[in-house]
Design an enzyme around this catalytic site. Structure first.
Site, PDB file in Angstrom:
ATOM      1  N   LYS A   1       8.077  -0.726   6.955  1.00  0.00           N
ATOM      2  CA  LYS A   1       8.817  -0.110   5.850  1.00  0.00           C
ATOM      3  C   LYS A   1       9.022   1.387   6.057  1.00  0.00           C
ATOM      4  O   LYS A   1      10.055   1.921   5.658  1.00  0.00           O
ATOM      5  CB  LYS A   1       8.118  -0.375   4.518  1.00  0.00           C
ATOM      6  CG  LYS A   1       6.789   0.340   4.319  1.00  0.00           C
ATOM      7  CD  LYS A   1       6.204   0.027   2.957  1.00  0.00           C
ATOM      8  CE  LYS A   1       4.869   0.705   2.749  1.00  0.00           C
ATOM      9  NZ  LYS A   1       4.950   2.163   2.744  1.00  0.00           N
TER      10      LYS A   1
ATOM     11  N   ASP B   1       8.964   5.056  -2.182  1.00  0.00           N
ATOM     12  CA  ASP B   1       8.047   4.219  -1.411  1.00  0.00           C
ATOM     13  C   ASP B   1       6.917   3.735  -2.322  1.00  0.00           C
ATOM     14  O   ASP B   1       6.597   4.373  -3.321  1.00  0.00           O
ATOM     15  CB  ASP B   1       7.487   5.055  -0.252  1.00  0.00           C
ATOM     16  CG  ASP B   1       6.656   4.227   0.712  1.00  0.00           C
ATOM     17  OD1 ASP B   1       6.796   2.994   0.713  1.00  0.00           O
ATOM     18  OD2 ASP B   1       5.869   4.823   1.466  1.00  0.00           O
ATOM     19  N   GLU B   2       6.298   2.609  -1.970  1.00  0.00           N
ATOM     20  CA  GLU B   2       5.160   2.044  -2.721  1.00  0.00           C
ATOM     21  C   GLU B   2       5.489   1.920  -4.210  1.00  0.00           C
ATOM     22  O   GLU B   2       4.693   2.265  -5.086  1.00  0.00           O
ATOM     23  CB  GLU B   2       3.908   2.915  -2.531  1.00  0.00           C
ATOM     24  CG  GLU B   2       3.488   3.104  -1.080  1.00  0.00           C
ATOM     25  CD  GLU B   2       2.845   1.874  -0.464  1.00  0.00           C
ATOM     26  OE1 GLU B   2       2.888   0.811  -1.106  1.00  0.00           O
ATOM     27  OE2 GLU B   2       2.321   1.968   0.655  1.00  0.00           O
TER      28      GLU B   2
END
Length: 720
Positions: free
Chosen positions: A33, A223-224
Site C-alpha cells: 500500500k 493512509d490507515e
C-alpha cells in the site's frame, strides 16, 4: 508515465491511475500500500501536472510520513519541496501556524507533550497545596482529556470576552482543570488533543479559512483509514468537500486501536457515506509464505465486522506454521530460545531476524529471564519512548528556547547544568512575570538582573541570545551540537559518566542528520520542532538483537521469524474481551496482525500453569477456531485440559463459536452422499475433514461449497 506502473499488479495499477472522486482501497497486510500511495502521489504531479501544494497525504505516525516523504523525494527530485505529507496532527499544526492568529493565538505557540503537562500539574499542585493523594497525574490527565471532548473549552482560551473564571461552588477537580487551561493560555501552549480541536474551531468560526484550505487541497490521500476517529474523519471530510477527491487506504482487519477512538466503520461504510465510490482490493501479499497467509485468513474469517478478502501470495511455499504447547513456562521459553539458536547455526540467521510478540508487557517476564540466562542478545521495544527520556527532553528544550523561549523549556534548561538559580530565585522571577503577564525568560531579559546576582544566569542568557540571532543560517544538527556544547550540557553528561545518556544524545544527532538528508526540502528548526513534538514512535534499534514487543508496537513492521508467546485464553484474547463481541473481534484482529508480521515462519506458543488470579491456564480459543491441520503441533495437550478448554469456550463465548476438534465417530454421512440443508437446500458431500469436524458440501442453490459442522442437526439425508 509508465515508470509509475512498473512492477505493480493490476489492482495496484488501477489504484495509482484512479485520480478522481471518492476511492476506497482495501489493502491487506504486506500488499504494497505504501508503494501505491507514493506512486499515485508522483503520478498526480508528473502525470496530471498537479502542484505538490495542492495534494495532502496524511497518515498516523511520523515514521510512515517520513518514509513516504523519502520515497516521493526519490521519485520527484526537484519537485518535492513544499509537500504536505504528515500525520493528522502534523498537518493540523501547519494549518494553525498559518491561521491561528484569527483566534487570538500567536503563530509561535508551543506544543507540549505528556511530560510538559505533568510539569504544569506540579505547579498547580504546589499552588493549591495538593499531593498525589488527591489524584495521580495519569488519572488527572485522563480527566482533562475527557473534559476536552467537549470543545466549548476552546472559547475560554481564544475569546477575550469570556476567559477562565473561578467560583466557590467548584470542586477541587474543576479548579485544577481550569488552572491547567489558564496556564495553557498563559504559555500559549497546545497539548496533543488541542491541535485538531483548535483546527475544527477555526473552521467553524472562520469560514474563509476553511474555504481557503478546501480550495488549496485538490487531492487528499489518507493512509490507515481504518484507524480514523470521529474527529479525524470529520477533519478530512470537511477538507475534501469542495473538490470531492478523497483517496483512502486501509484494512479493517488491522484495526487494533478502537480503545483510543479508531472506528473501522468509516472504512467499511465508506461507500454508503459517499456517492459513486470506487473500491479496489489489494490482496496479493508480498511478505509472507502461503502457509502463514493460510493461518491468518482462517483466523480473521471468524470476525463479523469486516469486508471479506483472502490474502494470497505468489511467494514459494515455506514450512507449516507451528503451535507449541508446553507443560510450563520453562518449556515454552526453552522452545523459543532453542529454535532461535538453532536457526542462527543452521539457517545463517541473525538475532535481529527474530521477533517475539506478546499481548501485554508483563508476559515478556519469563522470556526475558530465559534470554538473559542463555546470553541471547535482545532489546525490548516498548516502555519509555526515546523522545521521553530525560536527556532527550533536555536537549529539545534548549532548541525550543531558541524559537519559543516558553516557560516550560526555560524551567527545564535554566538549571541544567547547575547555575545557582534555585527555587528562591525562580519564585521571585515568577512573581515578577505574573505581575506583568509576561514569560519567565522575557521577564529576565527586561528586569534588573542585579536581583539575581550570585548566579550564572548571564552565561545562560548569552548562549540563548546568540543562537536566536544565528540559528536561521545553521542546520538543525549544527544548532543542537553547538548549543549543548556552549551551554555546558555536554560536559555535564560526560562528567556524570552515564554512557547510555551520551549515546542517546548521539543517536538524536544522528537521527536529525538523517532527517536533514531525507526531508525533501531544507529542514528548518521550526519544522523539526513541529515534527518532534508529535513523535509517538518507539526508538530505533539497529543492533543485532532479538526484538521483544507488544503486538500493538509491531504494527507496520515485519520480521523473517515471529514467535507469539503467551497465547493463552485470558491473555490473547484478553480476559476483558471474553464476553464482549466487539472486544473479542479486536483481539482476533490483534492475532491477525501478529501472524502477518512474519515473512518466513510463524510460531505460536503457550504453556500450562496458573494465572495470577489462580485460574488454570488454557490455550487460546483462537487456536481451536481454525482447522487443526493447517499448522504443526509440538507438545501434547492432555485430554482433560482439552476438554476443559472446549467447555470454557462453549460456556463463556459472546458468539456461537465452532470448536474444531477431531471426532471421527460423528461421520454420519459418506462422500458423495446427498443431503438437505434448511437454508442452502440440496447438496452433495464432496469431502470429509475429520481434523476440523466438517463436511465440505456443494450446494446447487448457491453454486458453491460450504463447510458444515458434522454435529449440525439440521443436515438430513436428501430424498425426493
Amino acid at each position: 508515465m509508465e515508470k509509475y506502473f512498473e512492477n505493480l499488479n493490476p489492482p495496484q495499477i488501477d489504484a495509482v491511475s484512479s485520480t478522481e472522486g471518492y476511492i476506497r482501497v482495501l489493502a491487506g497486510a504486506g500488499s504494497g500500500k505504501t508503494k501505491v500511495l507514493t506512486n499515485r502521489y508522483a503520478y498526480l504531479v508528473e502525470g496530471l501536472g498537479i502542484s505538490t501544494q495542492n495534494i495532502l497525504c496524511v497518515t498516523f505516525t511520523n515514521k510512515a510520513a517520513n518514509e513516504m516523504r523519502k520515497r516521493i523525494k526519490r521519485l520527484l527530485h526537484e519537485q518535492s519541496e513544499g509537500i504536505y505529507i504528515s500525520t493528522f496532527h502534523g498537518f493540523g499544526v501547519k494549518i494553525l501556524k498559518e491561521d491561528i492568529h484569527h483566534i487570538n493565538y500567536p503563530k509561535n505557540f508551543s506544543i507540549i507533550d505528556t511530560e510538559d503537562q505533568k510539569t504544569i500539574l506540579r505547579e498547580i499542585y504546589e499552588e493549591l497545596n495538593l499531593t498525589i493523594k488527591f489524584m495521580k497525574f495519569k488519572e488527572l490527565l485522563r480527566k482533562i482529556s475527557l473534559f476536552k471532548l467537549n470543545p466549548k473549552y476552546i472559547s475560554w482560551l481564544v475569546d477575550p470576552t469570556k476567559g477562565i473564571t473561578f467560583d466557590d461552588s467548584m470542586t477541587t477537580l474543576d479548579i485544577v482543570i481550569r488552572k491547567y487551561l489558564y496556564k495553557q493560555r498563559k504559555y500559549f501552549a497546545l497539548d496533543f488533543q488541542d491541535i485538531l480541536n483548535f483546527v475544527m474551531y477555526l473552521f467553524d468560526n472562520h469560514l474563509d479559512t476553511l474555504k481557503k484550505w478546501q480550495s488549496r487541497l485538490h487531492y487528499i490521500q489518507v493512509d490507515e483509514f481504518q484507524d480514523c476517529s470521529d474527529q479525524q474523519y470529520a477533519f478530512v471530510s470537511r477538507l475534501a468537500q469542495k473538490n470531492n477527491n478523497l483517496f483512502v487506504v486501509g484494512d479493517p482487519d488491522q484495526t487494533i486501536y478502537t480503545w483510543r477512538g479508531a472506528k473501522p466503520q468509516y472504512l467499511i461504510n465508506f461507500d454508503k457515506n459517499h456517492q459513486n465510490v470506487k473500491t479496489i482490493i489489494l490482496n496479493q501479499n508480498y511478505r509472507s509464505t502461503p502457509e502463514i497467509l493460510d493461518l491468518s485468513n482462517k483466523i480473521i474469517k471468524n470476525n463479523k465486522l469486516r469486508i471479506d478478502k483472502d490474502l494470497f501470495t505468489e511467494n514459494p511455499n515455506g514450512i507449516q506454521t507451528v503451535h507449541f504447547h508446553g507443560k510450563n513456562e520453562f518449556e515454552e521459553t526453552k522452545y523459543v530460545i532453542s529454535t532461535i539458536n538453532s536457526y542462527i547455526t543452521t539457517k545463517s540467521a541473525n538475532f535481529k531476524d527474530f521477533c517475539i510478540l506478546y499481548r501485554a508487557n508483563n508476559v515478556s517476564r519469563f522470556i526475558e529471564q530465559g534470554l538473559l540466562q542463555e546470553d541471547v542478545p535482545y532489546v525490548v521495544l516498548s516502555g519509555v519512548s526515546f523522545f521521553e527520556r530525560r536527556e532527550i527532553k533536555d536537549a529539545l528544550a534548549y532548541l525550543k528556547m531558541v524559537i519559543y523561549s516558553d516557560d516550560l523549556s526555560f524551567l527545564r534548561t535554566v538549571n541544567m547544568p547547575k547555575r545557582k538559580f534555585g527555587k528562591v530565585k525562580l519564585k521571585k522571577l515568577k512573581e515578577i512575570a505574573d505581575g506583568n503577564d509576561n514569560t519567565l525568560y522575557n521577564t529576565l531579559l527586561i528586569s534588573d538582573r542585579n536581583a539575581f546576582s550570585g548566579t550564572d544566569i548571564e552565561s545562560y542568557i548569552a548562549v540563548i541570545e546568540k543562537f536566536k540571532k544565528e540559528y536561521s543560517k545553521m542546520k538543525v544538527s549544527e544548532i543542537l551540537r553547538d548549543i549543548l556544547d556552549q551551554s555546558g550540557y555536554d560536559i555535564l553528561l560526560r562528567t556524570e559518566g552515564d554512557q547510555d545518556r551520551i549515546d542517546n544524545i548521539a543517536e538524536l544527532l544522528f537521527s536529525i542528520q538523517n532527517l536533514e538528508h531525507e526531508y525533501g526540502e531544507p529542514l528548518t528548526l521550526e519544522d523539526y520542532l513541529e515534527q518532534v513534538s508529535l513523535y509517538t514512535d518507539t526508538e530505533r534499534q539497529e543492533k543485532d538483537a532479538v526484538k521483544l514487543m507488544t503486538i500493538h508496537s509491531a504494527k507496520g513492521l515485519e520480521f523473517p521469524y515471529v514467535f507469539l508467546v503467551g497465547f493463552n485464553d485470558g491473555l490473547l484474547p484478553n480476559f476483558r474481551a471474553l464476553k464482549d463481541l466487539n472486544k473479542l473481534e479486536e483481539e482476533r484482529r490483534l492475532t491477525y496482525v501478529a501472524v502477518t508480521r512474519a515473512e518466513k515462519e510463524f510460531h505460536m506458543t503457550e504453556s500450562e500453569g496458573y494465572t495470577f488470579q489462580g485460574a488454570r491456564k488454557i490455550p487460546s480459543r483462537f487456536i481451536f477456531e481454525i482447522k487443526q491441520n493447517i499448522f504443526t503441533r509440538i507438545g501434547e495437550i492432555d485430554k482433560d485440559l482439552l476438554e476443559e478448554s472446549i467447555k470454557t469456550y462453549t460456556n463463556n463465548s459472546p458468539q456461537p463459536e465452532t470448536i474444531m476438534v477431531k471426532n471421527s465417530e460423528s461421520n454420519l454421512y459418506e462422500i458423495n452422499s446427498f443431503v438437505k440443508h434448511p437454508i442452502f437446500g440440496k447438496g452433495e458431500i464432496k469431502e470429509i475433514d475429520d481434523s476440523s469436524g466438517t463436511y465440505k458440501i456443494y450446494f446447487e442453490s448457491i453454486d458453491s461449497i460450504r463447510e458444515i459442522n458434522q454435529n449440525f442437526k439440521g443436515l438430513k439425508i436428501y430424498s425426493n
